[in-house]
Scaffold this motif. Structure first.
Motif, short mmCIF file in Angstrom:
data_model
loop_
_atom_site.label_atom_id
_atom_site.label_comp_id
_atom_site.label_asym_id
_atom_site.label_seq_id
_atom_site.Cartn_x
_atom_site.Cartn_y
_atom_site.Cartn_z
N ARG A 25 0.86 -1.18 0.00
CA ARG A 25 0.00 0.00 0.00
C ARG A 25 0.90 1.23 0.00
N GLU A 26 0.32 2.34 -0.38
CA GLU A 26 1.10 3.57 -0.56
C GLU A 26 1.82 4.00 0.72
N ASN A 27 1.16 3.93 1.86
CA ASN A 27 1.74 4.43 3.11
C ASN A 27 2.26 3.32 4.02
N GLY A 28 2.94 2.35 3.48
CA GLY A 28 3.51 1.28 4.29
C GLY A 28 3.03 -0.07 3.83
N SER A 29 3.94 -1.01 3.73
CA SER A 29 3.62 -2.34 3.23
C SER A 29 3.91 -3.38 4.30
N PRO A 30 2.87 -3.83 5.04
CA PRO A 30 3.09 -4.84 6.07
C PRO A 30 3.30 -6.23 5.47
N GLY B 288 4.34 -10.53 6.84
CA GLY B 288 4.47 -11.44 7.97
C GLY B 288 3.99 -12.82 7.58
N LYS B 289 4.12 -13.77 8.50
CA LYS B 289 3.64 -15.12 8.22
C LYS B 289 2.12 -15.18 8.24
N LYS B 290 1.52 -14.26 9.00
CA LYS B 290 0.06 -14.18 9.07
C LYS B 290 -0.35 -12.73 9.15
N ILE B 291 -1.31 -12.34 8.32
CA ILE B 291 -1.86 -10.99 8.36
C ILE B 291 -3.38 -11.12 8.40
N VAL B 292 -4.00 -10.41 9.35
CA VAL B 292 -5.45 -10.39 9.45
C VAL B 292 -5.92 -8.96 9.20
N PHE B 293 -6.84 -8.79 8.25
CA PHE B 293 -7.45 -7.50 7.95
C PHE B 293 -8.84 -7.50 8.57
N TYR B 294 -9.14 -6.49 9.40
CA TYR B 294 -10.44 -6.35 10.02
C TYR B 294 -11.18 -5.22 9.31
N GLY B 295 -12.21 -5.57 8.56
CA GLY B 295 -12.91 -4.61 7.71
C GLY B 295 -13.61 -3.50 8.46
N GLU B 296 -14.34 -3.84 9.52
CA GLU B 296 -15.10 -2.84 10.24
C GLU B 296 -14.19 -1.82 10.93
N GLU B 297 -13.11 -2.31 11.54
CA GLU B 297 -12.17 -1.43 12.23
C GLU B 297 -11.15 -0.81 11.28
N GLN B 298 -11.06 -1.32 10.06
CA GLN B 298 -10.08 -0.85 9.08
C GLN B 298 -8.67 -0.91 9.67
N LYS B 299 -8.30 -2.12 10.13
CA LYS B 299 -6.96 -2.31 10.65
C LYS B 299 -6.40 -3.64 10.17
N ILE B 300 -5.06 -3.72 10.19
CA ILE B 300 -4.32 -4.91 9.79
C ILE B 300 -3.46 -5.31 10.97
N VAL B 301 -3.45 -6.61 11.30
CA VAL B 301 -2.58 -7.13 12.35
C VAL B 301 -1.66 -8.16 11.71
N ALA B 302 -0.35 -7.92 11.77
CA ALA B 302 0.64 -8.82 11.19
C ALA B 302 1.43 -9.49 12.31
N THR B 303 1.59 -10.81 12.20
CA THR B 303 2.37 -11.58 13.17
C THR B 303 3.26 -12.56 12.42
N GLY B 304 4.15 -13.23 13.15
CA GLY B 304 5.06 -14.18 12.51
C GLY B 304 6.17 -13.46 11.76
N ASN B 305 7.12 -12.90 12.49
CA ASN B 305 8.22 -12.11 11.91
C ASN B 305 7.68 -10.96 11.06
N VAL C 27 -1.65 -2.04 12.06
CA VAL C 27 -1.74 -0.86 11.21
C VAL C 27 -3.18 -0.38 11.22
N TYR C 28 -3.40 0.85 11.67
CA TYR C 28 -4.73 1.46 11.68
C TYR C 28 -4.84 2.30 10.40
N LEU C 29 -5.57 1.78 9.45
CA LEU C 29 -5.61 2.38 8.11
C LEU C 29 -6.26 3.76 8.10
N LYS C 30 -7.36 3.95 8.82
CA LYS C 30 -8.04 5.25 8.81
C LYS C 30 -7.21 6.34 9.46
N GLN C 31 -6.46 5.99 10.52
CA GLN C 31 -5.64 6.97 11.21
C GLN C 31 -4.25 7.09 10.60
#
Length: 136
Positions: free
Chosen positions: A62-67, A69-86, A103-107
Motif C-alpha cells: 500500500r502507498e503508506n507502508g507495506s506490512p 508477515g507469516k500471518k496478516i489479518v485485515f479487520y474490515g469494520e475497524e479498518q486495521k491490519i494485524v501482522a504476526t510471525g516475523n 496498522v490502523y488504516l483510517k488513522q
C-alpha cells in the motif's frame, strides 16, 4: 472453491497464489480465508468484508507502508491490519520489525510491539536533500 454459510457470516477459503485488493492495498498469500457480514439472500445483509486472514508467504503493498508477515489479518469494520510471525512494515527503504504490528488504516498509524526476546527494531534512512528541495 469451498465455502460455508452460517446465519450471520459467509466464509470463503482460497488456496494457491491468492491475491486480494481493497482500496490502495494489494495482498498476496498462499492461503486466505474471508468472512463476510450477513447471509446471502437476506435483504438487510450488508455483505461487507468482516475479516480476511492471510497465511503463507504473506506480502501486502500500500502507498503508506507495506506490512508483511507469516500471518496478516485485515479487520474490515475497524479498518486495521494485524501482522504476526516475523512481521515488518516497509515504507520505501525504511523498515520496522517487531513481534506484532497493528496498522490502523483510517488513522494512518501503526503500533509495533516487541517481547523480551524479540525487540522492536527500525532502520530509517534520512530523506535526500535534493529530493526534498531543501538543499542550500
Amino acid at each position: 472453491m469451498p465455502w460455508n454459510t452460517t446465519t450471520r457470516t459467509i466464509a470463503l477459503f482460497f488456496r494457491g497464489n491468492v491475491v486480494a485488493r481493497q482500496g490502495d492495498m494489494v495482498m498476496f498469500a498462499d492461503q486466505m480465508e474471508a468472512a463476510y457480514a450477513g447471509k446471502s439472500g437476506e435483504k438487510d445483509a450488508r455483505g461487507g468484508l468482516k475479516e480476511l486472514t492471510a497465511t503463507g508467504n504473506v506480502k501486502s503493498y500500500r502507498e503508506n507502508g507495506s506490512p508483511q508477515g507469516k500471518k496478516i489479518v485485515f479487520y474490515g469494520e475497524e479498518q486495521k491490519i494485524v501482522a504476526t510471525g516475523n512481521p515488518r512494515v516497509w515504507q520505501g527503504d525504511n523498515v520496522i520489525v517487531g513481534s506484532k504490528i497493528t496498522v490502523y488504516l483510517k488513522q494512518d498509524r501503526s503500533v509495533v510491539e516487541g517481547t523480551n526476546q524479540d525487540r522492536v527494531s527500525a532502520t530509517i534512512y534520512p530523506k535526500d536533500k535534493e529530493k526534498t528541495g531543501k538543499n542550500k
